[in-house]
Design an enzyme around this catalytic site. Structure first.
Site, mmCIF file in Angstrom:
data_model
loop_
_atom_site.group_PDB
_atom_site.id
_atom_site.type_symbol
_atom_site.label_atom_id
_atom_site.label_comp_id
_atom_site.label_asym_id
_atom_site.label_seq_id
_atom_site.Cartn_x
_atom_site.Cartn_y
_atom_site.Cartn_z
ATOM 1 N N ASP A 281 0.869 -1.181 0.000
ATOM 2 C CA ASP A 281 0.000 0.000 0.000
ATOM 3 C C ASP A 281 0.898 1.221 0.000
ATOM 4 O O ASP A 281 2.131 1.086 -0.045
ATOM 5 C CB ASP A 281 -0.947 0.008 1.214
ATOM 6 C CG ASP A 281 -2.264 0.723 0.909
ATOM 7 O OD1 ASP A 281 -2.230 1.842 0.357
ATOM 8 O OD2 ASP A 281 -3.331 0.173 1.207
ATOM 9 N N GLU B 125 -10.472 2.335 -4.269
ATOM 10 C CA GLU B 125 -10.099 3.754 -4.189
ATOM 11 C C GLU B 125 -9.056 4.142 -5.236
ATOM 12 O O GLU B 125 -8.009 4.682 -4.911
ATOM 13 C CB GLU B 125 -9.565 4.050 -2.772
ATOM 14 C CG GLU B 125 -10.598 3.738 -1.706
ATOM 15 C CD GLU B 125 -10.076 3.878 -0.282
ATOM 16 O OE1 GLU B 125 -10.788 4.477 0.533
ATOM 17 O OE2 GLU B 125 -8.970 3.384 0.017
ATOM 18 N N HIS C 214 -3.552 2.690 -4.896
ATOM 19 C CA HIS C 214 -2.719 2.522 -3.686
ATOM 20 C C HIS C 214 -1.294 2.087 -4.059
ATOM 21 O O HIS C 214 -0.735 1.183 -3.434
ATOM 22 C CB HIS C 214 -3.358 1.506 -2.735
ATOM 23 C CG HIS C 214 -4.580 2.030 -2.042
ATOM 24 N ND1 HIS C 214 -4.513 2.745 -0.864
ATOM 25 C CD2 HIS C 214 -5.897 1.972 -2.369
ATOM 26 C CE1 HIS C 214 -5.742 3.087 -0.485
ATOM 27 N NE2 HIS C 214 -6.601 2.635 -1.384
HETATM 28 C C1 ACM Z 1 -10.841 -0.269 1.854
HETATM 29 O O1 ACM Z 1 -11.199 -0.136 3.021
HETATM 30 N N1 ACM Z 1 -10.303 0.745 1.193
HETATM 31 C C2 ACM Z 1 -11.000 -1.525 1.150
#
Ligand code: ACM
Ligand code: ZN
Length: 525
Positions: free
Chosen positions: A190, A331, A267
């Site tokens: 991430d 996201e 990410h």
């Molecule tokens: C998440 O909580 N962004 C999967």
């Protein structure tokens, strides 16, 4: 009656009440499907004569496991007619159909656990270990017939935002097994750290595993900078391949599958900081902030991006035998793609009308790669947007709507709604006196109340709901004790959502069984 004799009888009765419970006092978590009380009890007065009727490898594994537990066993007399512990694989029709189901019979002469699969024997042992812990050496006679409601019973652990070493992960696995959980979703990459050794791309762990700032918050507040591993201020870490193999093998011995997550195409800051050519601009990457930034995505226009992700996944597949490989997908902003000549060219070549469809294009390509290696792709519910890859499984986190939509499209679903199962949320309303949470309010009772099967789905569509998982994101959690504070005892509530059927769930009864766990929590530190 003479006073002395009466006193003696009262004392004996009181002692018996304390020591000789009945099956109706069982405090097993998760609550078994059925418990039948039988007369008498089994007393462990010497090591139990162990016999295991299973193929050699399974028998050795179970015997080896038993030797790590407090149950006293002796392997010298497998045919003993008294004081025995028998484990047997069997397809007797009285045993639940699930490979994870079992029948545990405690009788005055001994204990038998029968199951169709090795996992069932293992879960029968977990129940027995709980009974032993609760009742000590005199276990009330009973017959438990038990099987899980859901085949996928998961926990997620974010080791990117803050790194947790392999011993932490192993302890987590041990505790999961006691609660009959069987999937660890390991969030390995991430924006705040890349945590897995990849031989093809060494900078991922020479750079993106290290940063200035011991905790995620310190790192963010200091400008979210990466550094090299040999920087005197370097903080962070990663798992070597050897360590990953060790964790995967340990999990396997506890009947837990580890599912790795490699975030794609969002990410991606860690990967881009190591190899700037993975981004749309290709420029040396400066992390400004980790939240709400648009340029933290892989470029979908360049072929080199796919060479990279396939190279990474090739090594990931080699390390993890799990059916599922998680590719994130959450996201992921499209702002960079909209401006990028490579991405625009890709849209044109593929006839894509909206930038969001680039994510679907990328996910479908990765899915093909994984399917060709016998693996299945799973991703967060954003992978629904722009069209779902043909065989993908959806992990529904933004509530349940993504899961419901995926099930209607005949795709498998894991429910992990933030509204019930995000264990980085606060457990109290008075947050001033609480260790940090990311927000929210999610007390144990709400976790316990969760019903994963949406009533809006038809029985046919409900078949696609394969399981339930809780997530531990760690932006605000940097230590073992804080992590445990957030997950205990909400894990216990979770496991009854995953294992027990709704008719067996009762919050008051659950609360009465919960204190037994304190001793266990203490033992695990
Ligand atoms: C998440 O909580 N962004 C999967
Ligand atoms: Zn691009």
């Amino acid at each position: 009656m003479r006073p002395l004799r009466s006193l003696f009888l009262w004392a004996a009765a009181a002692l018996c009440l304390a020591a000789c419970g009945t099956a109706s006092d069982d405090a097993v978590i998760p609550h078994p499907a059925s418990v039948e009380e039988l007369p008498g009890s089994f007393r462990i007065h010497a090591p139990m004569a162990l016999s295991v009727e299973a193929p050699v490898e399974a028998a050795e594994a179970l015997t080896g496991y038993l030797k790590t537990t407090p149950l006293p066993i002796d392997t010298a007399e497998p045919d003993a007619a008294k004081n025995y512990l028998r484990l047997e694989l069997s397809d007797d029709e009285r045993i639940p159909a699930s490979e994870e189901g079992y029948v545990l019979s405690v009788r005055p002469a001994g204990i038998t656990i029968a199951a169709r699969g090795e996992a069932g024997l293992f879960y029968g042992l977990q129940t027995l270990l709980q009974l032993h812990e609760q009742f000590g050496s005199r276990i009330p006679a009973q017959r438990i017939v038990d099987a899980p409601r859901f085949a996928y019973r998961g926990l997620h652990l974010d080791v990117s935002r803050n790194f947790f070493d392999k011993e932490f992960v192993k302890k987590q696995l041990r505790m999961m097994a006691s609660l009959k959980l069987n999937r660890l979703h390991w969030h390995l990459t991430d924006g705040a750290g890349w945590r897995i050794q990849i031989d093809r791309y060494p900078l991922l762990t020479e750079v993106a595993a290290w940063r200035r700032g011991a905790t995620w918050q310190q790192w963010r507040d200091g400008g979210a900078k990466y550094c090299r591993f040999d920087d005197p201020e370097a903080s962070g870490g990663y798992y070597t391949k050897e360590e990953i193999r060790e964790v995967v093998a340990y999990a396997d011995s506890l009947h837990i599958t580890v599912i790795p997550e490699i975030e794609f195409p969002g990410h991606a800051v860690g990967a881009l900081a190591s190899y700037p050519w993975l981004g749309c601009t290709g420029e040396q990457y400066e992390v400004r902030q980790t939240w709400d930034i648009d340029d933290r995505v892989f470029c979908i226009g360049k072929e080199t991006t796919f060479e990279f992700i396939e190279g990474v996944l090739e090594e990931v597949v080699g390390l993890f035998p799990s059916e599922y490989i998680h590719i994130g997908g959450d996201e992921c902003p499209t702002v960079m793609w909209e401006k990028c000549p490579h991405c625009k060219a890709r849209m044109k070549a593929e006839g894509l009308r909206r930038p969001r469809q680039l994510q679907n294009y990328a996910t479908a390509r990765v899915e093909k790669f994984l399917n060709a290696r016998g693996r299945r792709l799973i991703g967060w519910d954003e992978i629904l947007e722009g069209g779902l890859a043909p065989n993908a499984t959806v992990m529904s986190w933004r509530g349940e709507s993504g899961g419901i939509e995926a099930a209607k499209q005949k795709h498998d679903v894991i429910m992990t709604p933030n509204t019930y199962l995000y264990f980085d949320y606060y457990q109290a309303k008075d947050t001033e006196n609480e260790p940090f949470g990311i927000g929210g309010y999610l007390p144990m009772e709400r976790v316990y109340s969760y019903e994963p099967m949406p009533a809006s789905l038809t029985p046919e569509e409900q078949q696609y709901i394969k399981g339930v998982q809780a997530n531990l994101w760690t932006e605000y959690i940097a230590t073992f004790s804080h992590a445990q504070y957030m997950v205990l005892p909400r894990w216990a509530a979770l496991c009854e959502v995953q294992w027990s059927t709704p008719d067996k769930k009762n919050y008051e009864d659950f609360l009465s069984r919960l204190p037994r766990l304190i001793k266990w929590y203490d033992a695990e530190g």
